[in-house]
Design a protein around this motif. Structure first.
Motif, mmCIF file in Angstrom:
data_model
loop_
_atom_site.group_PDB
_atom_site.id
_atom_site.type_symbol
_atom_site.label_atom_id
_atom_site.label_comp_id
_atom_site.label_asym_id
_atom_site.label_seq_id
_atom_site.Cartn_x
_atom_site.Cartn_y
_atom_site.Cartn_z
ATOM 1 N N HIS A 76 13.066 -10.429 2.469
ATOM 2 C CA HIS A 76 13.722 -10.862 3.753
ATOM 3 C C HIS A 76 12.984 -11.595 4.809
ATOM 4 O O HIS A 76 11.707 -11.686 4.400
ATOM 5 C CB HIS A 76 14.384 -10.410 4.717
ATOM 6 N N ASP A 137 7.051 -6.970 6.443
ATOM 7 C CA ASP A 137 8.283 -6.468 6.343
ATOM 8 C C ASP A 137 9.456 -7.273 6.601
ATOM 9 O O ASP A 137 9.550 -7.769 8.277
ATOM 10 C CB ASP A 137 8.508 -4.883 7.536
ATOM 11 N N ASP A 138 9.103 -8.560 6.305
ATOM 12 C CA ASP A 138 9.048 -8.558 4.654
ATOM 13 C C ASP A 138 8.365 -9.789 3.763
ATOM 14 O O ASP A 138 8.480 -9.771 3.026
ATOM 15 C CB ASP A 138 10.387 -7.979 4.396
ATOM 16 N N GLU A 171 17.648 -10.333 7.733
ATOM 17 C CA GLU A 171 17.809 -8.645 7.119
ATOM 18 C C GLU A 171 17.857 -7.670 8.387
ATOM 19 O O GLU A 171 18.435 -6.762 8.200
ATOM 20 C CB GLU A 171 17.334 -8.951 6.240
ATOM 21 N N GLU A 172 16.923 -8.166 9.603
ATOM 22 C CA GLU A 172 16.992 -7.056 10.217
ATOM 23 C C GLU A 172 18.144 -6.868 11.876
ATOM 24 O O GLU A 172 17.738 -6.043 11.846
ATOM 25 C CB GLU A 172 15.492 -7.319 11.293
ATOM 26 N N ASP A 194 11.097 -4.714 -0.304
ATOM 27 C CA ASP A 194 10.920 -4.554 1.131
ATOM 28 C C ASP A 194 10.511 -3.450 1.693
ATOM 29 O O ASP A 194 10.971 -2.516 1.468
ATOM 30 C CB ASP A 194 12.019 -4.427 1.562
HETATM 31 ZN ZN LIG Z 1 12.712 -4.824 5.855
#
Ligand SMILES: [Zn+2]
Length: 400
Positions: A76, A137-138, A171-172, A194
């Motif tokens: 992501h 991340d990420d 994604e977060e 990830d």
């Molecule tokens: Zn992540």
């Protein structure tokens, strides 16, 4: 080939923080800055099949041996909206001595607070300036995948599986798979790269739901309230007191589930509590949900003039349910770790993952670590050697 850490730092410098309050997709337009850069870099590398769709997802395909499965690699692009990211120069610490790393005048990354640092002696770490998160991340996952693509473009004689790549936004904030297109990806199975140590494989995550407890009390002047007033806020406290006091995030780890009171707002007339409920075991999750309903009904009986309403909203499911039946993706990745000679571990994610949703969309998708630690904050750091280890593992996976 360009070094993975050079790519990584280039991506880190682009601010891609997602937003929980936005109504657009992706939640922040700045994520598209990275999407456009990745698209451009893929095309410049010579990848023919590159798409950036209207939602900002970037897909790319590399041909491989026809009789081998198509393997997907997903990372992501966004970073967590906990603390800002991007627009600064992260610091590279070579040959880390196990000492305190002063991030800035206020913040220090110390083994006293993070004992795992002592295991990283001699490694190269990339750390923050203390005011931002790193975004390993990420973006560590993004950098590793981009390096894999570059590697095979530069080494056309090396035989490998057909490769499908996807970089996702949001994604977060739980929106990664929202517009993910399994058909566009057309892989047989896939992996998210990830977070976490390079040797960690995850194919279990929480089963998740949330509970909203809405209470209507009975308000009246406190001087003449005897036998009449039902204070909604006190009732809420009584409700919470009946839940298992040890089943909360601060007292649980590993496979222990929890109820987590995320918010409470109320007065005498009304009070509302929002909980999330989590458990790796689906039966235990449902037992926890039933407990909420039972307590609600009991309090309703005890205070008939009030109104106690409990609403359970299902969220996501443990992908293990799938992998218990089909271990193809797990076996392929463990074989790759064995080939590279890295002792792998399995750990259950104490949260959700895009891979779980993608698995239930029809593309089996466990997760592997990317060398990142302490994500979502100023103490985040990436272990450069581990990014290379993940690169080697993915290479072994693709050359099965
Ligand atoms: Zn992540």
């Amino acid at each position: 080939m360009e070094k993975i850490e050079i790519k990584f730092i280039r991506y880190v410098k682009i601010d891609t923080e997602s937003s929980e309050t936005s109504k657009t997709y992706p939640s922040t337009a700045k994520q598209l800055d990275l999407a456009r850069l990745l698209k451009k870099e893929l095309i410049e590398l010579g990848v023919k099949d590159v798409i950036m769709d209207e939602y900002g997802l970037v897909y790319a395909h590399l041909d491989g041996e026809k009789d081998l499965p198509t393997i997907g690699l997903i990372a992501h692009m966004d970073t967590a909206p906990t603390i800002r990211g991007g627009n600064y120069e992260p610091r590279v610490v070579t040959n880390y001595a196990g000492n305190d790393i002063k991030l800035n005048a206020t913040y220090t990354l110390s083994p006293k607070q993070f004992p795992h640092l002592l295991d990283l002696k001699g490694k190269t770490l990339i750390v923050t300036d203390g005011d931002h998160l790193l975004g390993g991340d990420d973006k560590a996952g993004v950098a590793i995948i981009m390096s894999i693509v570059e590697y095979y473009i530069n080494h056309p004689s090396i035989k490998h599986c057909p490769i499908a790549v996807c970089f996702t936004p949001d994604e977060e904030i739980g929106g990664g798979p929202l517009h993910f297109d399994v058909k566009k990806m057309h892989a047989d199975y896939a992996y998210t790269l990830d977070g976490g140590p390079s040797w960690d494989i995850n194919y279990e995550n929480f089963n998740a739901s949330s509970a909203v407890v809405s209470i209507k009390g009975v308000g009246i002047h406190p001087g003449s309230a005897k036998g009449i007033m039902v204070n909604a806020s006190l009732l809420a406290m009584e409700f919470n007191a009946q839940l298992d006091p040890d089943a909360i995030p601060a007292k649980t780890e590993g496979y222990q589930g929890f109820n987590h009171l995320c918010e409470i707002k109320g007065d005498i007339e009304t009070c509302e509590m929002g909980y999330i409920i989590r458990d790796h075991d689906e039966k235990k999750l449902h037992a926890k949900e039933k407990e909420f309903i039972r307590i609600g009904q009991e309090l309703q009986k005890k205070y008939p003039t009030s109104e106690v309403k409990v609403t359970i909203i299902p969220s996501y499911k443990n992908m293990r349910n799938y992998f218990d039946k089909d271990k193809t993706a797990i076996n392929a990745i463990t074989k790759a770790y064995d080939k590279v000679g890295i002792k792998y571990t399995f750990s259950a994610i104490r949260g959700g993952t895009d891979g779980a949703t993608i698995t239930y969309m029809g593309l089996p998708c466990p997760n592997i670590g990317n060398g990142d630690r302490c994500c979502h904050g100023r103490y985040e750091h990436v272990v450069v050697e581990e990014m290379y280890q993940v690169f080697d593992v993915v290479k072994a996976l693709l050359e099965q």
